[in-house]
Motif scaffolding. Sequence first.
Motif, PDB file in Angstrom:
ATOM      1  N   UNK A  25      48.439  38.877  18.283  1.00 40.31           N
ATOM      2  CA  UNK A  25      47.847  37.555  18.861  1.00 40.31           C
ATOM      3  C   UNK A  25      47.561  37.497  20.338  1.00 40.31           C
ATOM      4  N   UNK A  26      48.507  37.927  21.079  1.00 31.23           N
ATOM      5  CA  UNK A  26      48.394  37.993  22.611  1.00 31.23           C
ATOM      6  C   UNK A  26      47.180  38.693  22.977  1.00 31.23           C
ATOM      7  N   UNK A  27      47.248  40.345  22.406  1.00 33.17           N
ATOM      8  CA  UNK A  27      46.216  41.187  22.843  1.00 33.17           C
ATOM      9  C   UNK A  27      44.701  40.697  22.386  1.00 33.17           C
ATOM     10  N   UNK A  28      44.586  40.020  21.042  1.00 32.13           N
ATOM     11  CA  UNK A  28      43.392  39.434  20.836  1.00 32.13           C
ATOM     12  C   UNK A  28      42.837  38.292  21.824  1.00 32.13           C
ATOM     13  N   UNK A  29      43.878  37.619  22.196  1.00 28.04           N
ATOM     14  CA  UNK A  29      43.504  36.555  23.329  1.00 28.04           C
ATOM     15  C   UNK A  29      43.131  37.210  24.527  1.00 28.04           C
ATOM     16  N   UNK A  30      43.786  38.586  25.112  1.00 26.42           N
ATOM     17  CA  UNK A  30      43.660  39.231  26.143  1.00 26.42           C
ATOM     18  C   UNK A  30      41.909  39.462  26.154  1.00 26.42           C
ATOM     19  N   UNK A  31      41.797  40.171  24.955  1.00 24.39           N
ATOM     20  CA  UNK A  31      40.355  40.769  24.828  1.00 24.39           C
ATOM     21  C   UNK A  31      39.290  39.565  24.991  1.00 24.39           C
ATOM     22  N   UNK A  32      39.563  38.740  24.429  1.00 24.08           N
ATOM     23  CA  UNK A  32      38.691  37.479  24.431  1.00 24.08           C
ATOM     24  C   UNK A  32      38.498  36.859  25.873  1.00 24.08           C
ATOM     25  N   UNK A  33      39.403  36.619  26.562  1.00 26.31           N
ATOM     26  CA  UNK A  33      39.589  36.323  27.709  1.00 26.31           C
ATOM     27  C   UNK A  33      38.709  37.365  28.775  1.00 26.31           C
ATOM     28  N   UNK A  34      39.053  38.584  28.481  1.00 26.20           N
ATOM     29  CA  UNK A  34      38.453  39.685  29.183  1.00 26.20           C
ATOM     30  C   UNK A  34      36.915  39.653  28.883  1.00 26.20           C
ATOM     31  N   UNK A  35      36.504  39.354  27.677  1.00 26.44           N
ATOM     32  CA  UNK A  35      35.143  39.436  27.662  1.00 26.44           C
ATOM     33  C   UNK A  35      34.341  38.161  28.146  1.00 26.44           C
ATOM     34  N   UNK A  36      34.884  36.969  27.862  1.00 26.08           N
ATOM     35  CA  UNK A  36      34.468  35.734  28.427  1.00 26.08           C
ATOM     36  C   UNK A  36      34.373  35.483  30.113  1.00 26.08           C
ATOM     37  N   UNK A  37      35.455  35.923  30.817  1.00 23.79           N
ATOM     38  CA  UNK A  37      35.724  35.753  32.124  1.00 23.79           C
ATOM     39  C   UNK A  37      35.321  36.983  32.863  1.00 23.79           C
ATOM     40  N   UNK A  39      32.962  39.284  33.112  1.00 22.98           N
ATOM     41  CA  UNK A  39      31.636  39.487  33.810  1.00 22.98           C
ATOM     42  C   UNK A  39      31.423  38.361  34.631  1.00 22.98           C
ATOM     43  N   UNK A  40      31.787  37.164  34.341  1.00 22.00           N
ATOM     44  CA  UNK A  40      31.653  36.123  35.246  1.00 22.00           C
ATOM     45  C   UNK A  40      32.432  36.212  36.752  1.00 22.00           C
ATOM     46  N   UNK A  41      33.507  36.807  36.326  1.00 23.57           N
ATOM     47  CA  UNK A  41      34.453  37.102  37.807  1.00 23.57           C
ATOM     48  C   UNK A  41      33.662  38.053  38.708  1.00 23.57           C
ATOM     49  N   UNK A  42      33.137  39.030  38.106  1.00 24.14           N
ATOM     50  CA  UNK A  42      32.291  40.027  38.747  1.00 24.14           C
ATOM     51  C   UNK A  42      31.146  39.335  39.553  1.00 24.14           C
ATOM     52  N   UNK A  43      30.332  38.657  38.747  1.00 23.91           N
ATOM     53  CA  UNK A  43      29.319  37.626  39.436  1.00 23.91           C
ATOM     54  C   UNK A  43      29.827  36.799  40.502  1.00 23.91           C
ATOM     55  N   UNK A  44      31.027  36.099  40.441  1.00 29.78           N
ATOM     56  CA  UNK A  44      31.615  35.291  41.417  1.00 29.78           C
ATOM     57  C   UNK A  44      31.847  36.037  42.915  1.00 29.78           C
ATOM     58  N   UNK A  45      32.385  37.391  42.572  1.00 34.19           N
ATOM     59  CA  UNK A  45      32.696  38.157  43.513  1.00 34.19           C
ATOM     60  C   UNK A  45      31.565  38.740  44.506  1.00 34.19           C
ATOM     61  N   UNK A  46      30.308  39.004  43.573  1.00 28.36           N
ATOM     62  CA  UNK A  46      29.284  39.429  44.236  1.00 28.36           C
ATOM     63  C   UNK A  46      28.440  38.413  44.909  1.00 28.36           C
ATOM     64  N   UNK A  47      28.664  37.044  44.321  1.00 26.48           N
ATOM     65  CA  UNK A  47      28.045  35.974  45.140  1.00 26.48           C
ATOM     66  C   UNK A  47      29.001  35.637  46.420  1.00 26.48           C
ATOM     67  N   UNK A  48      30.275  35.677  46.226  1.00 26.23           N
ATOM     68  CA  UNK A  48      30.839  35.519  47.289  1.00 26.23           C
ATOM     69  C   UNK A  48      30.675  36.428  48.573  1.00 26.23           C
ATOM     70  N   UNK A  49      30.614  37.753  48.144  1.00 26.47           N
ATOM     71  CA  UNK A  49      30.250  38.658  49.347  1.00 26.47           C
ATOM     72  C   UNK A  49      28.908  38.679  49.894  1.00 26.47           C
ATOM     73  N   UNK A  50      28.007  37.966  48.948  1.00 33.78           N
ATOM     74  CA  UNK A  50      26.714  37.552  49.691  1.00 33.78           C
ATOM     75  C   UNK A  50      26.743  36.369  50.417  1.00 33.78           C
ATOM     76  N   UNK A  51      27.477  35.434  50.086  1.00 27.47           N
ATOM     77  CA  UNK A  51      27.695  34.203  51.132  1.00 27.47           C
ATOM     78  C   UNK A  51      28.358  34.396  52.302  1.00 27.47           C
TER      79      UNK A  51
END
Length: 307
Positions: A25-37, A39-51
């Motif tokens: 159950x925990x591993x499935x939750x980790x995979x889902x959070x990884x997929x959901x967040x 790519x978004x975290x990478x976009x936030x980091x790139x946007x922060x570096x641009x700013x």
Amino acid sequence: MRIKEVCSLARVPSILVLGLIYVVYVLIGGVIFWKLEGDLGKKDISLLLLNKKKVLSKYTCLSQDGLEAVAQVVHDASKVGLSLRGNSTSDGFWKFTSSAVFAATVVTTIGYGNISPTSTAGQIFCVFFALFGIPLNMVVLNRVGKYMLVMERKISDFLEGKTGRRKCTRFFVHLVSYLSGAVLFFVVPMIVFQQHEGWTFSQAIYYCFITLSTIGFGDFVADSNPDKVYPEWYSVLMASWIFFGLAWLALVINHSIDILERLNTHFKQWWAGEKPEENSGGEQDENPETQETQVEDEDETKKSPIT
């Protein structure tokens, strides 16, 4: 049936099965959070570096060291609850009402992390305050939860005497109790937080559950925005909501645990090929609780919840 018989002969301990389910159950939750967040975290980091590049190019007098110094000032100001948008001063986080709410988050183990004691005396006091406050909080919440349960059972017994239908009455009372608690501790606070904090409804309901479940990430914290002026009753309302909401949600979680335990018992009986236990009269008990639990519940109902 062969697989069932082999596993039954192997006598796999239930703790291993539950542990395996927990890990999966925990591993499935980790995979889902990884997929959901992820790519978004990478976009936030790139946007922060641009700013960051835009700020350094716009303010040429600001070097990398200067930017780090400004960031440190902003971080320190956010830790003490001060706003940098104006020259006005404020009391910060450590006024009386905010300190009382912080003390409540300590004993309830919510621990948002937005504020914390920095002095040596404050840190030592926090340790001993939590050491005695957490057990006291658990005892009080347990007593309040039992009191809520007693009131629910009295209403159920009253309606049962009027209607003569036990199962339907208990189901109706439980349903109304859960819906009323959801409205009182989730829907109403969601509307209040949306108006006073400026959050969306999804953010407000997310904050309500994260707080009452004592997870306390700290990404959303009510009554902590230094740029807003909160009414005096806001902190008192928050403390009351946290206290009674914790008791109600703990009661719901205990009911959920009881349901899972019963399902586990029925599953083990089915796996072992045993029939459900029956009453001495040959009829199956209409109440899924065991006789011992029924006696304890009746005694608990008759007793006053406050000693």
